[in-house]
Design a protein around this motif. Structure first.
Motif, PDB file in Angstrom:
ATOM      1  N   SER A  94       0.832  -1.203   0.000  1.00 17.12           N
ATOM      2  CA  SER A  94       0.000   0.000   0.000  1.00 17.12           C
ATOM      3  C   SER A  94       0.867   1.254   0.000  1.00 17.12           C
ATOM      4  O   SER A  94       1.941   1.277   0.601  1.00 17.12           O
ATOM      5  N   ASN A  95       0.355   2.298  -0.648  1.00 14.35           N
ATOM      6  CA  ASN A  95       1.048   3.581  -0.652  1.00 14.35           C
ATOM      7  C   ASN A  95       0.094   4.649  -1.178  1.00 14.35           C
ATOM      8  O   ASN A  95      -0.980   4.335  -1.704  1.00 14.35           O
ATOM      9  N   GLY A  96       0.489   5.907  -1.050  1.00 15.05           N
ATOM     10  CA  GLY A  96      -0.311   7.018  -1.552  1.00 15.05           C
ATOM     11  C   GLY A  96       0.563   8.228  -1.793  1.00 15.05           C
ATOM     12  O   GLY A  96       1.658   8.345  -1.224  1.00 15.05           O
ATOM     13  N   VAL A  97       0.092   9.139  -2.639  1.00  9.82           N
ATOM     14  CA  VAL A  97       0.918  10.285  -3.012  1.00  9.82           C
ATOM     15  C   VAL A  97       0.047  11.393  -3.589  1.00  9.82           C
ATOM     16  O   VAL A  97      -1.049  11.137  -4.098  1.00  9.82           O
ATOM     17  N   LEU A  98       0.557  12.635  -3.488  1.00  8.74           N
ATOM     18  CA  LEU A  98       0.016  13.767  -4.228  1.00  8.74           C
ATOM     19  C   LEU A  98       0.916  14.021  -5.422  1.00  8.74           C
ATOM     20  O   LEU A  98       2.148  14.065  -5.275  1.00  8.74           O
ATOM     21  N   LEU A  99       0.312  14.193  -6.605  1.00  8.35           N
ATOM     22  CA  LEU A  99       1.096  14.383  -7.824  1.00  8.35           C
ATOM     23  C   LEU A  99       0.596  15.588  -8.609  1.00  8.35           C
ATOM     24  O   LEU A  99      -0.610  15.850  -8.660  1.00  8.35           O
ATOM     25  N   MET A 100       1.535  16.312  -9.241  1.00  7.31           N
ATOM     26  CA  MET A 100       1.144  17.298 -10.238  1.00  7.31           C
ATOM     27  C   MET A 100       1.043  16.570 -11.565  1.00  7.31           C
ATOM     28  O   MET A 100       2.022  15.986 -12.043  1.00  7.31           O
ATOM     29  N   VAL A 101      -0.138  16.564 -12.140  1.00  7.67           N
ATOM     30  CA  VAL A 101      -0.425  15.784 -13.339  1.00  7.67           C
ATOM     31  C   VAL A 101      -0.830  16.726 -14.462  1.00  7.67           C
ATOM     32  O   VAL A 101      -1.610  17.664 -14.254  1.00  7.67           O
ATOM     33  N   GLU A 102      -0.288  16.480 -15.632  1.00  7.79           N
ATOM     34  CA  GLU A 102      -0.662  17.262 -16.805  1.00  7.79           C
ATOM     35  C   GLU A 102      -1.883  16.638 -17.488  1.00  7.79           C
ATOM     36  O   GLU A 102      -2.182  15.457 -17.300  1.00  7.79           O
ATOM     37  N   ARG A 103      -2.557  17.438 -18.281  1.00  7.26           N
ATOM     38  CA  ARG A 103      -3.706  16.930 -19.021  1.00  7.26           C
ATOM     39  C   ARG A 103      -3.294  15.774 -19.923  1.00  7.26           C
ATOM     40  O   ARG A 103      -2.258  15.829 -20.590  1.00  7.26           O
ATOM     41  N   GLU A 104      -4.097  14.707 -19.903  1.00  9.08           N
ATOM     42  CA  GLU A 104      -3.912  13.488 -20.688  1.00  9.08           C
ATOM     43  C   GLU A 104      -2.761  12.603 -20.176  1.00  9.08           C
ATOM     44  O   GLU A 104      -2.415  11.611 -20.815  1.00  9.08           O
ATOM     45  N   ASP A 105      -2.181  12.936 -19.031  1.00 11.13           N
ATOM     46  CA  ASP A 105      -1.240  12.008 -18.396  1.00 11.13           C
ATOM     47  C   ASP A 105      -1.979  10.729 -18.019  1.00 11.13           C
ATOM     48  O   ASP A 105      -3.152  10.757 -17.639  1.00 11.13           O
ATOM     49  N   ARG A 106      -1.273   9.607 -18.087  1.00  7.57           N
ATOM     50  CA  ARG A 106      -1.842   8.300 -17.751  1.00  7.57           C
ATOM     51  C   ARG A 106      -1.232   7.814 -16.445  1.00  7.57           C
ATOM     52  O   ARG A 106      -0.026   7.839 -16.260  1.00  7.57           O
ATOM     53  N   VAL A 107      -2.093   7.343 -15.543  1.00 12.85           N
ATOM     54  CA  VAL A 107      -1.648   6.834 -14.250  1.00 12.85           C
ATOM     55  C   VAL A 107      -2.235   5.446 -14.046  1.00 12.85           C
ATOM     56  O   VAL A 107      -3.439   5.240 -14.228  1.00 12.85           O
ATOM     57  N   TYR A 108      -1.380   4.496 -13.657  1.00 16.70           N
ATOM     58  CA  TYR A 108      -1.830   3.115 -13.472  1.00 16.70           C
ATOM     59  C   TYR A 108      -0.873   2.398 -12.535  1.00 16.70           C
ATOM     60  O   TYR A 108       0.159   2.953 -12.113  1.00 16.70           O
ATOM     61  N   LEU A 109      -1.190   1.137 -12.204  1.00 15.51           N
ATOM     62  CA  LEU A 109      -0.363   0.330 -11.321  1.00 15.51           C
ATOM     63  C   LEU A 109       0.348  -0.760 -12.123  1.00 15.51           C
ATOM     64  O   LEU A 109      -0.242  -1.381 -13.001  1.00 15.51           O
ATOM     65  N   LYS A 110       1.602  -0.991 -11.765  1.00  9.41           N
ATOM     66  CA  LYS A 110       2.402  -2.006 -12.452  1.00  9.41           C
ATOM     67  C   LYS A 110       3.064  -2.920 -11.421  1.00  9.41           C
ATOM     68  O   LYS A 110       3.605  -2.457 -10.420  1.00  9.41           O
ATOM     69  N   LEU A 111       3.016  -4.229 -11.692  1.00 11.15           N
ATOM     70  CA  LEU A 111       3.706  -5.199 -10.860  1.00 11.15           C
ATOM     71  C   LEU A 111       5.155  -5.265 -11.320  1.00 11.15           C
ATOM     72  O   LEU A 111       5.473  -5.833 -12.350  1.00 11.15           O
ATOM     73  N   GLU A 112       6.024  -4.649 -10.536  1.00  9.77           N
ATOM     74  CA  GLU A 112       7.437  -4.549 -10.914  1.00  9.77           C
ATOM     75  C   GLU A 112       8.225  -5.788 -10.530  1.00  9.77           C
ATOM     76  O   GLU A 112       9.199  -6.156 -11.199  1.00  9.77           O
ATOM     77  N   ARG A 113       7.808  -6.450  -9.462  1.00  7.18           N
ATOM     78  CA  ARG A 113       8.547  -7.613  -8.964  1.00  7.18           C
ATOM     79  C   ARG A 113       7.588  -8.634  -8.385  1.00  7.18           C
ATOM     80  O   ARG A 113       6.586  -8.284  -7.778  1.00  7.18           O
ATOM     81  N   GLY A 114       7.890  -9.924  -8.589  1.00  3.58           N
ATOM     82  CA  GLY A 114       7.063 -10.994  -8.048  1.00  3.58           C
ATOM     83  C   GLY A 114       5.906 -11.345  -8.964  1.00  3.58           C
ATOM     84  O   GLY A 114       5.842 -10.913 -10.122  1.00  3.58           O
ATOM     85  N   THR A 115       4.979 -12.127  -8.440  1.00  4.01           N
ATOM     86  CA  THR A 115       3.794 -12.528  -9.201  1.00  4.01           C
ATOM     87  C   THR A 115       2.554 -12.362  -8.334  1.00  4.01           C
ATOM     88  O   THR A 115       2.645 -12.233  -7.105  1.00  4.01           O
ATOM     89  N   LEU A 116       1.414 -12.370  -8.978  1.00  2.54           N
ATOM     90  CA  LEU A 116       0.121 -12.357  -8.282  1.00  2.54           C
ATOM     91  C   LEU A 116      -0.658 -13.616  -8.652  1.00  2.54           C
ATOM     92  O   LEU A 116      -1.864 -13.583  -8.863  1.00  2.54           O
ATOM     93  N   MET A 117       0.055 -14.732  -8.726  1.00  2.98           N
ATOM     94  CA  MET A 117      -0.552 -15.982  -9.196  1.00  2.98           C
ATOM     95  C   MET A 117      -1.704 -16.439  -8.317  1.00  2.98           C
ATOM     96  O   MET A 117      -2.622 -17.089  -8.780  1.00  2.98           O
ATOM     97  N   GLY A 118      -1.663 -16.118  -7.029  1.00  2.00           N
ATOM     98  CA  GLY A 118      -2.776 -16.495  -6.158  1.00  2.00           C
ATOM     99  C   GLY A 118      -3.965 -15.565  -6.275  1.00  2.00           C
ATOM    100  O   GLY A 118      -5.004 -15.802  -5.666  1.00  2.00           O
ATOM    101  N   GLY A 119      -3.813 -14.523  -7.059  1.00  2.00           N
ATOM    102  CA  GLY A 119      -4.879 -13.538  -7.211  1.00  2.00           C
ATOM    103  C   GLY A 119      -4.630 -12.299  -6.365  1.00  2.00           C
ATOM    104  O   GLY A 119      -3.707 -12.259  -5.553  1.00  2.00           O
ATOM    105  N   TRP A 120      -5.486 -11.299  -6.531  1.00  2.00           N
ATOM    106  CA  TRP A 120      -5.346 -10.048  -5.768  1.00  2.00           C
ATOM    107  C   TRP A 120      -6.714  -9.477  -5.419  1.00  2.00           C
ATOM    108  O   TRP A 120      -6.969  -8.297  -5.473  1.00  2.00           O
ATOM    109  N   LYS A 121      -7.601 -10.390  -5.015  1.00  2.00           N
ATOM    110  CA  LYS A 121      -8.938  -9.984  -4.589  1.00  2.00           C
ATOM    111  C   LYS A 121      -8.853  -9.002  -3.418  1.00  2.00           C
ATOM    112  O   LYS A 121      -7.975  -9.113  -2.571  1.00  2.00           O
TER     113      LYS A 121
END
Length: 202
Positions: free
Chosen positions: A163-190
């Motif tokens: 878990s984490n959170g942040v305030l960001l200065m975002v430009e119009r049409e910027d895209r924000v999403y989550l990425k799994l950088e390390r490990g797997t979610l093979m058991g799911g992420w319900k």
């Protein structure tokens, strides 16, 4: 009744004309460059350098914006089924339910938020790994660049969250999403969540 805000010269005339059409109440600004926040349907800004953020701006430097232009989203993972798109190619963390999507700027299928305007945004995430002993690293991405990360690596629990959170200065049409950088979610992420909202425009 709160007195109308004081704008210099012709700014005051045009501002009052606009307000008559809105039928709203003003709060006093401290000087002639700060925005005047209205309790009704309009926002009047006296600014010598108005920005082109979607508001209607006059040659006198008055921007009139809709106070209803609100942006917020919250998505959740409701199942442990791993979608076919979750691959080693993208590693985007996908969600399958939208709880809030004011403005419709969160694309559920792609699980990507695209900013409608420049501003300060708040983002938070809570990614749960289930029956998975691997350490995971989750990145919050802005235009394919990692901004913040969170980790979950306890091997003795059945469920753990990054878990984490942040305030960001975002430009119009910027895209924000989550990425799994390390490990797997093979058991799911319900029960995982991803949320964000516009704090204020710039």
């Amino acid at each position: 009744m709160v007195p109308p805000a004081r704008c210099p010269g012709p700014c005051a005339i045009l501002a009052l004309t606009l307000l008559l059409g809105c039928g709203v109440v003003l709060c006093l600004g401290q000087n002639d460059t700060e925005p005047i926040v209205l309790e009704g349907k309009c926002l009047v800004v006296c600014d010598s350098n108005p920005s082109s953020d979607g508001g209607v701006t006059s040659s006198l430097g008055i921007s009139v914006r809709s106070a209803g232009a609100k942006v917020a989203f919250s998505a959740v993972r409701g199942t442990n089924h791993e979608p076919s798109e979750m691959s080693n190619t993208s590693m985007t963390i996908y969600f399958d339910q939208v709880l809030v999507n004011i403005g419709n700027h969160f694309d559920l299928k792609a699980s990507v938020f695209q900013a409608p305007r420049r501003g300060i945004y708040s983002f938070s995430f809570h990614v749960v790994k289930v029956y998975n002993r691997q350490t995971i690293q989750v990145n919050l991405m802005q235009n394919d660049y990692p901004v913040i990360s969170a980790f979950a690596g306890d091997q003795d629990v059945t469920r753990e969250a990054a878990s984490n959170g942040v305030l960001l200065m975002v430009e119009r049409e910027d895209r924000v999403y989550l990425k799994l950088e390390r490990g797997t979610l093979m058991g799911g992420w319900k029960y995982s969540t991803f949320s964000g909202f516009l704090v204020f425009p710039l």
